[in-house]
Enzyme design. Structure first.
Site, PDB file in Angstrom:
ATOM      1  CG  MET A  45      -1.953   1.035   1.259  1.00 44.05           C
ATOM      2  SD  MET A  45      -2.766   0.836   2.938  1.00 44.05           S
ATOM      3  CE  MET A  45      -1.776   2.189   3.809  1.00 44.05           C
ATOM      4  CB  SER A 104       2.172  25.499   1.537  1.00 39.26           C
ATOM      5  OG  SER A 104       3.329  26.163   0.954  1.00 39.26           O
ATOM      6  CD1 TRP A 131       6.604  29.880   1.766  1.00 35.12           C
ATOM      7  CD2 TRP A 131       8.437  30.701   0.730  1.00 35.12           C
ATOM      8  NE1 TRP A 131       6.706  29.313   0.461  1.00 35.12           N
ATOM      9  CE2 TRP A 131       7.871  29.795  -0.177  1.00 35.12           C
ATOM     10  CE3 TRP A 131       9.620  31.581   0.441  1.00 35.12           C
ATOM     11  CZ2 TRP A 131       8.728  29.649  -1.443  1.00 35.12           C
ATOM     12  CZ3 TRP A 131      10.173  31.303  -0.833  1.00 35.12           C
ATOM     13  CH2 TRP A 131       9.884  30.446  -1.497  1.00 35.12           C
ATOM     14  CG  HIS A 149      12.672  22.922   3.842  1.00 35.64           C
ATOM     15  ND1 HIS A 149      12.117  23.984   4.569  1.00 35.64           N
ATOM     16  CD2 HIS A 149      12.510  23.421   2.569  1.00 35.64           C
ATOM     17  CE1 HIS A 149      11.662  24.965   3.696  1.00 35.64           C
ATOM     18  NE2 HIS A 149      11.496  24.733   2.703  1.00 35.64           N
ATOM     19  CD  GLU A 209      20.653  28.166  -6.800  1.00 32.70           C
ATOM     20  OE1 GLU A 209      21.205  27.229  -6.684  1.00 32.70           O
ATOM     21  OE2 GLU A 209      19.554  28.391  -6.945  1.00 32.70           O
TER      22      GLU A 209
HETATM   23  C1  LIG Z   1       8.911  29.875   6.334  1.00 35.93           C
HETATM   24  C2  LIG Z   1       8.206  29.118   5.316  1.00 35.93           C
HETATM   25  N1  LIG Z   1       6.973  28.404   5.409  1.00 35.93           N
HETATM   26  C3  LIG Z   1       6.363  27.759   4.730  1.00 35.93           C
HETATM   27  C4  LIG Z   1       6.819  27.039   3.497  1.00 35.93           C
HETATM   28  C5  LIG Z   1       6.329  26.155   2.728  1.00 35.93           C
HETATM   29  O1  LIG Z   1       6.775  24.799   2.637  1.00 35.93           O
HETATM   30  P1  LIG Z   1       6.634  23.650   1.443  1.00 35.93           P
HETATM   31  O2  LIG Z   1       7.446  24.368   0.368  1.00 35.93           O
HETATM   32  O3  LIG Z   1       6.989  22.767   2.073  1.00 35.93           O
HETATM   33  O4  LIG Z   1       5.009  24.098   1.077  1.00 35.93           O
HETATM   34  C6  LIG Z   1       8.560  27.625   3.198  1.00 35.93           C
HETATM   35  C7  LIG Z   1       9.047  27.011   1.999  1.00 35.93           C
HETATM   36  O5  LIG Z   1      10.191  27.085   1.958  1.00 35.93           O
HETATM   37  C8  LIG Z   1       9.035  28.441   4.076  1.00 35.93           C
HETATM   38  O6  LIG Z   1      10.259  28.996   4.250  1.00 35.93           O
END
Ligand SMILES: Cc1ncc(COP(=O)(O)O)c(C=O)c1O
Length: 390
Positions: A28, A58, A87, A187, A330
């Site tokens: 699964m 997110s 972000w 990350h 970069e």
């Molecule tokens: C502070 C912060 N919050 C949220 C996110 C979103 O994470 P994801 O890319 O896993 O959706 C990021 C992405 O770099 C971020 O830097």
């Protein structure tokens, strides 16, 4: 070229081989035992009662705010303070869910919101603060926690950039009611895509379980399912398709769960490498008076996400940007700069009454370069030398 992301995984080859074997033998691949085990291990490592694995950082932010609305700790129209230097998807869910963002400026020296910048903002009637710990750094989190307690404000941390950082003996992500993490590529460690929500609050965790998957009760403990079904007069047959509250499908897969279990074993190793690299960069930057010094003395561990370079003048910014680019490094802007200047923010919130001056300064005169756990000694030495005075 020294790239921000070197690979998809730490120990790439070994991890890919293990993943291929796992896929071949797995019966699964939708959310199951691997995800559950990853949650258990993440909660243990972070020192929190609950960890909920979702499809991205997110979505972790969106699911968390939705759950707080569902249990009535927030309501539509509430004002939520957010970091101006952050972000986009730390702020977008606030707008999407009918909450009102109040952008708070950061300190130039810590890149983060402080009690001082919180108090300076038009700070009345703020129901929650949802602050980003930027690039592995934070301001005085104990003081912010006390401020939130004093004001009866919910404190949430977006810790997507700061896994493993520590201050006052506490890991970032453990100061507020709940915190979010990202396990996207690049990350601290990667599950390709993925996010985590941590909390010690049982009521919130139960709602998070429902918000992650359709608003049904399937992922709740049996006695909690029974309670809900009794309240709503639902029998076990119809419970399969009974939807109790607003939700999403933010489930990860067993592929992500498996990768989480593979990668989490390197948590300490990854944090130690990022911290080591950071200390060397910081030492070099401190000797260069073209650059603004970063204040990190209050932190025990800086699990740096990427290294910021903030120049004292616009001319120096152009100079250092060229220096790093010419050396094939970069570089990127320091996350999204002052978020109130982003097109989406102006579209939905309008022009901000007050400028977030420090976030703007950092945006206009700063950039970051790679710090990751796979930088070689040669690369670290080159980066250190680039931090020297022009
Ligand atoms: C502070 C912060 N919050 C949220 C996110 C979103 O994470 P994801 O890319 O896993 O959706 C990021 C992405 O770099 C971020 O830097």
């Amino acid at each position: 070229m020294i790239k921000l992301m070197k690979s998809t995984f730490y120990k790439e080859e070994k991890t890919k081989k293990a993943l291929a074997d796992f896929i071949l033998q797995a019966e699964m691949l939708s959310m199951g035992a691997e995800c559950k085990e990853f949650e258990r291990r993440f909660a243990e490592k972070q020192g929190r009662k609950y960890a909920l694995f979702v499809s991205s950082g997110s979505m972790a932010n969106l699911v968390l705010l939705q759950a707080l609305l569902n249990i009535g700790r927030l309501k539509r129209g509430d004002r939520v303070a957010v970091s101006s230097l952050t972000w986009a998807t730390n702020i977008m869910p606030v707008l999407q869910l009918g909450l009102v963002p109040v952008a708070i400026d950061c300190e130039k020296e810590t890149l983060n919101v402080s009690v001082k910048t919180l108090e300076k903002a038009d700070g009345t009637d703020i129901k929650a603060i949802f602050l980003t710990n930027v690039l592995g750094f934070s301001d005085d989190m104990s003081a912010i926690k006390k401020w939130a307690e004093r004001n009866g404000t919910i404190f949430l941390e977006d810790n997507c950039e700061s896994l493993g950082s520590k201050m006052h003996g506490t890991l970032l992500g453990n100061f507020g009611l709940a915190s979010t993490f990202s396990t996207y590529v690049g990350h601290h460690f990667s599950t390709i895509e993925g996010g985590m929500i941590c909390t010690d609050d049982e009521e919130l965790h139960d709602m998070l379980l429902m918000v992650r998957a359709h608003g049904w009760d399937r992922n709740l403990a049996e006695e909690k399912q029974k309670k809900l079904r009794d309240i709503h007069g639902v029998d076990d047959f119809f419970a399969k398709y009974t939807f109790y509250d607003l939700a999403y499908n933010a489930r990860p897969t067993e592929i992500n769960g498996f990768l989480g279990n593979e990668q989490i074993q390197y948590w300490d190793e990854i944090v130690a490498k990022r911290e080591d690299n950071f200390r060397r960069f910081q030492e070099a930057a401190a000797l260069n008076d073209d650059l603004l010094p970063l204040e990190v003395d209050h932190m025990e561990v800086v699990s740096n996400f990427a290294m910021p370079v903030i120049c004292k003048t616009q001319e120096l910014f152009e100079l250092y940007r060229k220096k790093f680019s010419d050396a094939q490094v970069e570089i990127r802007p320091i996350i999204a700069g002052d978020m109130t200047k982003q097109p989406f923010y102006k579209k939905y919130v309008g022009e901000a009454a007050e400028e977030c001056e420090n976030a703007r300064f950092i945006h206009e005169q700063g950039f970051y370069f790679p710090n990751n756990s796979e930088l070689t000694e040669e690369e670290v030495q080159l980066l250190v030398s680039l931090l020297g005075k022009k």
